[in-house]
Design a protein around this motif. Structure first.
Motif, short mmCIF file in Angstrom:
data_model
loop_
_atom_site.label_atom_id
_atom_site.label_comp_id
_atom_site.label_asym_id
_atom_site.label_seq_id
_atom_site.Cartn_x
_atom_site.Cartn_y
_atom_site.Cartn_z
N LEU A 378 0.84 -1.21 0.00
CA LEU A 378 0.00 0.00 0.00
C LEU A 378 0.87 1.26 0.00
O LEU A 378 0.53 2.26 -0.64
CB LEU A 378 -0.93 -0.01 1.21
N LYS A 379 1.99 1.21 0.72
CA LYS A 379 2.91 2.34 0.75
C LYS A 379 3.52 2.57 -0.63
O LYS A 379 3.62 3.71 -1.11
CB LYS A 379 4.01 2.09 1.78
N GLU A 380 3.92 1.49 -1.28
CA GLU A 380 4.48 1.59 -2.64
C GLU A 380 3.45 2.14 -3.62
O GLU A 380 3.78 2.96 -4.48
CB GLU A 380 4.96 0.21 -3.10
N LYS A 381 2.21 1.70 -3.47
CA LYS A 381 1.12 2.19 -4.33
C LYS A 381 0.93 3.70 -4.15
O LYS A 381 0.78 4.45 -5.13
CB LYS A 381 -0.17 1.45 -4.01
N GLU A 382 0.94 4.16 -2.89
CA GLU A 382 0.76 5.58 -2.61
C GLU A 382 1.92 6.40 -3.14
O GLU A 382 1.73 7.51 -3.69
CB GLU A 382 0.60 5.78 -1.10
N GLN A 383 3.12 5.86 -3.02
CA GLN A 383 4.29 6.57 -3.53
C GLN A 383 4.22 6.73 -5.05
O GLN A 383 4.57 7.79 -5.60
CB GLN A 383 5.58 5.83 -3.14
N LYS A 384 3.75 5.71 -5.74
CA LYS A 384 3.58 5.78 -7.20
C LYS A 384 2.51 6.80 -7.56
O LYS A 384 2.65 7.54 -8.55
CB LYS A 384 3.19 4.40 -7.74
N ARG A 385 1.44 6.85 -6.77
CA ARG A 385 0.36 7.81 -7.05
C ARG A 385 0.88 9.23 -6.91
O ARG A 385 0.61 10.10 -7.76
CB ARG A 385 -0.80 7.57 -6.08
N ILE A 386 1.63 9.50 -5.85
CA ILE A 386 2.17 10.84 -5.62
C ILE A 386 3.16 11.22 -6.71
O ILE A 386 3.15 12.35 -7.23
CB ILE A 386 2.85 10.91 -4.23
N LYS A 387 3.99 10.26 -7.11
CA LYS A 387 4.97 10.49 -8.16
C LYS A 387 4.29 10.84 -9.47
O LYS A 387 4.73 11.72 -10.21
CB LYS A 387 5.84 9.26 -8.32
N SER A 388 3.17 10.16 -9.78
CA SER A 388 2.45 10.42 -11.03
C SER A 388 1.84 11.81 -11.03
O SER A 388 1.73 12.47 -12.07
CB SER A 388 1.38 9.37 -11.25
N LEU A 389 1.44 12.31 -9.86
CA LEU A 389 0.86 13.65 -9.75
C LEU A 389 1.92 14.72 -9.98
O LEU A 389 1.66 15.77 -10.59
CB LEU A 389 0.21 13.83 -8.37
N ILE A 390 3.13 14.43 -9.47
CA ILE A 390 4.23 15.39 -9.64
C ILE A 390 4.65 15.48 -11.09
O ILE A 390 4.89 16.56 -11.63
CB ILE A 390 5.42 14.98 -8.75
N ILE A 391 4.71 14.36 -11.74
CA ILE A 391 5.13 14.31 -13.17
C ILE A 391 4.06 14.95 -14.04
O ILE A 391 4.32 15.73 -14.92
CB ILE A 391 5.36 12.85 -13.61
#
Length: 391
Positions: A378-391
């Motif tokens: 779940l932590k990895e999933k959230e990190q990917k979501r945040i990364k996609s928002l920044i990009i």
């Protein structure tokens, strides 16, 4: 809530009358209590039940940890009982054709040896299984235990993960019956209720492990892992809670204390609070949930705690199978013993001493391991979501 109260009173009377009959019959057999009779039936120390419930209940923080994880994953301010049914991820579209499902089960159970997996092929080649739903077919899943003929399996396979797990579960029962029939006569081939869920649960745990390892993406892995955790927590903690509730009611009736439906409701609600902690939002209606538990009315008393014991024993066995290649032979031997020895003797063949309760620690430790893996995903999933928002 007038209607709830009326239903509660009706079911309470049915339940109390059922218990009074059981207690009367038990005393006619010169037992001091129902728990004494139940433990004597399995030739187990009469303290066993209380020790199992005590060991599980004092570790209920593991269930509370899961509640907290779900509450945070769902971003909820309050975590109500109905929220426990929500998925913490997008439900992946999974449709596993039965041929692929059988392959997946055989792959997961390969650790049990070629003889075991070949027997699965024989089941489907020779008509031991009725797999698909059809009109007027009974729901659920079942396995026959008749001594004559083969152990038939009835499931309603729909291609979901749940139906695949149920198929693996019933295969466990069928293989257990098959091996036991080969080694025992009619009087000893049927596996005691105390151990009957072990063979099926071992299959479920091995299948879930394999499905998680072979998941095609993170979302599918989260879904399968969460579903697995939910099932094990229900088997260990929820069944222990129901058993503790049942024991409280029985003790009062055995002591000839009058107990009204509202008091029964309050006992149940207090145990819900005890096992779930502050993470679960408690509301008044939850006190009525016990009236839906059919086992309390339909089964003999002191039955459901065996689900907790069976789940923990199965986890212990799986962990040993994964660590020790030689343990497979012990497990296959265990499947052939039926009811030919006492429970204590049968479990000793698996190096299990039920008097020291370490198998419970194995079960709860395993839940903790799965929770840590789920938290990581779940932590990895959230990190990917945040990364996609920044990009």
């Amino acid at each position: 809530m007038k209607q709830h109260d009326e239903i509660s009173e009706i079911v309470s009377e049915l339940y109390k009358n059922k218990l009074k009959i059981e207690i009367k019959l038990s005393r006619l057999k010169n037992y001091k209590s129902l728990i004494e009779e139940s433990m004597d039936e399995y030739e187990i120390e009469k303290t066993f039940f209380n020790m199992v419930i005590e060991e599980i209940s004092k570790k209920s923080e593991v269930k509370q940890k899961y509640n907290k994880l779900k509450k945070e994953a769902l971003s909820l301010n309050q975590f109500n009982n109905y929220d426990t049914l929500l998925s913490i991820c997008d439900i992946p579209k999974i449709n596993i054709e039965i041929e692929e499902g059988i392959k997946a089960i055989k792959k997961a159970l390969a650790i049990l040896g070629e003889t075991y997996t070949k027997l699965i092929d024989e089941m489907f080649e020779n008509g031991w299984a009725h797999a698909y739903p059809q009109e007027n077919k009974i729901g659920g899943s079942h396995s026959s235990i008749a001594y004559d003929g083969v152990p038939y399996i009835l499931v309603n396979y729909t291609g979901t993960i749940t139906s695949l797990r149920l198929l693996a579960h019933e295969i466990g029962h069928a293989v257990n019956t098959h091996y036991s029939k080969q080694e025992n006569g009619y009087l000893d081939f049927s596996v005691t209720y105390f151990l009957t869920e072990v063979a099926s649960k071992v299959n479920e745990i091995l299948l879930n492990k394999s499905l998680i390892e072979n998941a095609t993406n993170g979302e599918e892995k989260i879904y399968i892992l969460n579903d697995n955790i939910n099932a094990i927590i229900n088997s260990i903690f929820n069944q222990a809670m129901i058993s503790e509730f049942e024991n409280e009611i029985i003790k009062q009736i055995e002591n000839q204390q009058e107990i009204e439906s509202e008091e029964i409701n309050k006992i149940y609600l207090k145990l819900v609070e005890k096992y779930n902690g502050e993470q679960l939002t408690i509301n008044e209606k939850m006190k009525y949930e016990w009236i839906k538990i059919s086992h309390l009315i339909m089964q003999n008393s002191y039955y459901v705690y065996q689900y907790s014991v069976g789940a923990c024993l199965s986890i212990y066995i799986v962990k040993k199978l994964l660590k020790d290649k030689e343990f497979k032979e012990k497990y296959i031997k265990f499947l052939s013993l039926g009811n030919s020895k006492s429970i204590e003797e049968i479990l000793s063949t698996l190096d299990i001493d039920i008097a020291n309760y370490n198998f419970i620690d194995y079960g709860i430790e395993y839940v903790n391991e799965l929770l840590e893996e789920l938290q990581k995903l779940l932590k990895e999933k959230e990190q990917k979501r945040i990364k996609s928002l920044i990009i």
